[in-house]
Design a protein around this motif. Structure first.
Motif, PDB file in Angstrom:
ATOM      1  N   GLU A   1     -21.477 -27.774 -37.237  1.00 54.02           N
ATOM      2  CA  GLU A   1     -21.849 -29.014 -38.207  1.00 54.02           C
ATOM      3  C   GLU A   1     -23.305 -29.249 -38.157  1.00 54.02           C
ATOM      4  O   GLU A   1     -23.663 -29.758 -39.286  1.00 54.02           O
ATOM      5  CB  GLU A   1     -21.151 -29.936 -37.607  1.00 54.02           C
ATOM      6  N   THR A   2     -23.974 -29.307 -37.104  1.00 51.81           N
ATOM      7  CA  THR A   2     -25.288 -29.481 -37.049  1.00 51.81           C
ATOM      8  C   THR A   2     -26.481 -28.198 -36.852  1.00 51.81           C
ATOM      9  O   THR A   2     -26.043 -27.779 -35.832  1.00 51.81           O
ATOM     10  CB  THR A   2     -25.788 -30.513 -36.170  1.00 51.81           C
TER      11      THR A   2
ATOM     12  N   SER B   1     -27.857 -35.979 -28.656  1.00 45.07           N
ATOM     13  CA  SER B   1     -26.638 -36.986 -28.743  1.00 45.07           C
ATOM     14  C   SER B   1     -26.593 -37.734 -29.992  1.00 45.07           C
ATOM     15  O   SER B   1     -25.177 -38.167 -30.248  1.00 45.07           O
ATOM     16  CB  SER B   1     -26.751 -37.992 -27.559  1.00 45.07           C
ATOM     17  N   ARG B   2     -27.291 -37.726 -30.937  1.00 42.42           N
ATOM     18  CA  ARG B   2     -27.206 -38.387 -32.113  1.00 42.42           C
ATOM     19  C   ARG B   2     -26.482 -37.478 -33.093  1.00 42.42           C
ATOM     20  O   ARG B   2     -26.594 -37.732 -34.496  1.00 42.42           O
ATOM     21  CB  ARG B   2     -28.382 -38.757 -32.432  1.00 42.42           C
ATOM     22  N   GLN B   3     -26.489 -35.915 -32.826  1.00 44.96           N
ATOM     23  CA  GLN B   3     -26.162 -35.269 -34.138  1.00 44.96           C
ATOM     24  C   GLN B   3     -24.730 -34.858 -33.701  1.00 44.96           C
ATOM     25  O   GLN B   3     -24.096 -35.013 -32.739  1.00 44.96           O
ATOM     26  CB  GLN B   3     -26.977 -33.875 -33.592  1.00 44.96           C
ATOM     27  N   HIS B   4     -24.103 -34.497 -34.940  1.00 44.83           N
ATOM     28  CA  HIS B   4     -22.636 -34.348 -34.984  1.00 44.83           C
ATOM     29  C   HIS B   4     -22.478 -32.812 -34.468  1.00 44.83           C
ATOM     30  O   HIS B   4     -22.852 -31.856 -34.976  1.00 44.83           O
ATOM     31  CB  HIS B   4     -22.074 -34.518 -36.398  1.00 44.83           C
TER      32      HIS B   4
ATOM     33  N   ASN C   1     -27.938 -31.342 -41.106  1.00 48.45           N
ATOM     34  CA  ASN C   1     -26.315 -31.153 -41.174  1.00 48.45           C
ATOM     35  C   ASN C   1     -25.978 -30.027 -42.216  1.00 48.45           C
ATOM     36  O   ASN C   1     -26.595 -29.798 -43.177  1.00 48.45           O
ATOM     37  CB  ASN C   1     -25.939 -32.638 -41.842  1.00 48.45           C
TER      38      ASN C   1
ATOM     39  N   SER D   1     -33.356 -31.721 -37.211  1.00 47.47           N
ATOM     40  CA  SER D   1     -31.828 -31.531 -37.591  1.00 47.47           C
ATOM     41  C   SER D   1     -31.379 -31.681 -38.853  1.00 47.47           C
ATOM     42  O   SER D   1     -31.790 -32.603 -39.515  1.00 47.47           O
ATOM     43  CB  SER D   1     -31.199 -32.645 -36.563  1.00 47.47           C
TER      44      SER D   1
END
Length: 331
Positions: free
Chosen positions: A13-14, A114-117, A41, A39
């Motif tokens: 996803e990322t 931790s902020r990424q999907h 998406n 990063s």
């Protein structure tokens, strides 16, 4: 026998594009001097916006991109070649008061991820040969294991795989090489292939990440499909080299470093550092565990005494000092 690795359980996803600049090449046991993470998406790579340029529309750089760029004092001399290529040297880091690779850097990296999907894939050009082993070595030097849930993929390996003769339907460069020549997979060469100009800011971490993403967009669907099937877990990467845990590097950090959350220190031996105090480190090896509720540093115990007892202790200590001076002074 070739090693096999488990691919991601579902499509990535990322994609976190990374580049490192360091003090030299592997034989010199290099240290990271600059790190950049962008990063992007999957949706942005699958649905790019295009320019109206003639004769061929070009994918515009993704708009919603999280970025983390850090300069890190390597605490080690640059090789002359690395310094001339990157334009970095030890004096500029000292003059700008840059800190070394410490727990602050580790916390920034983990907070960024931790902020990424998920699933998340770390992507680097020649990542398997340089960037990933070097990052793993720096993290290991802190005495911690990290990024266990992150996957990683090397764009050079992906591009070469797409260009094999038995994979003509999904070629990266879309053209056979002239007889007797080799296809060039350097970032500058690839960028020139697609854009007919050389990239700006080559050999800076941020500049090379921007270049890599621009190239990636040219064959994004094929490259993402390859990484869905071939990305490997970051914890399977071997350290570029091993060194002793860098306890001393923490003490150079002027700000308070909070303990690493237990969830980020999976299956670590008890000899690792469990907490870092701004004034002093307490390794568990010395028999004192600062996480033990029954242990309190001596200066904390004295500060908690009632004022009457503290005043009495101070008076008693003062008398001892006076008597000691009187005995040492000749009559």
């Amino acid at each position: 026998m070739c090693a096999t690795y488990e691919p991601p359980p579902r499509p990535i996803e990322t994609f976190v594009f990374m580049d490192l600049e360091a003090t030299g090449l592997p034989p010199s046991r290099p240290k990271i001097a600059e790190m950049c993470l962008f990063s992007v998406n999957r949706h942005a790579l699958e649905n790019p916006q295009y320019s109206n340029s003639f004769p061929k529309p070009t994918p515009l750089f993704p708009h919603l991109v999280d970025k983390l760029c850090i300069y890190i004092n390597p605490d080690k001399p640059f090789t002359p070649t690395a310094s001339s290529i990157t334009g970095l040297n030890n004096e500029v880091f000292a003059n700008n008061k840059k800190q070394s690779f410490n727990l602050h850097v580790f916390h920034m990296i983990t907070a960024f991820f931790s902020r990424q999907h998920p699933p998340i894939c770390l992507v680097a050009h020649n990542g398997y040969g340089y960037d990933f082993p070097l990052l793993k070595a720096e993290l290991s030097a802190l005495g911690i294991s990290a990024l266990d849930e992150i996957y990683c993929a090397d764009t050079i390996k992906a591009m070469k795989a797409l260009d094999r003769e038995n994979n003509q339907l999904h070629q990266f460069l879309y053209q056979p090489s002239p007889i007797g020549s080799k296809k060039k997979y350097g970032l500058r060469d690839l960028y020139f292939k697609f854009f007919k100009v050389y990239p700006l800011n080559s050999h800076s971490a941020e500049g090379d990440v921007i270049t890599l993403i621009s190239i990636f967009q040219q064959r994004a669907r094929d490259l993402m499909c390859w990484m869905d099937l071939n990305a490997r877990q970051f914890n399977t990467i071997k350290n570029m080299y091993k060194e002793n845990v860098r306890y001393a590097s923490f003490s150079k950090t002027p700000m308070n470093i909070q303990p690493v959350p237990p969830s980020l220190l999976q299956d670590q031996p008890r000899r690792r550092i469990t907490t870092v105090h701004p004034a002093i480190l307490y390794p568990v090896d010395n028999g004192i565990d600062p996480t033990d509720n029954e242990y309190t540093p001596l200066y904390h115990r004295i500060s908690e005494l009632p004022d009457e007892i503290k005043n009495t202790l101070l008076l008693f200590i003062g008398l001892i000092v006076i008597v000691w001076i009187a005995l040492k002074t000749p009559v």
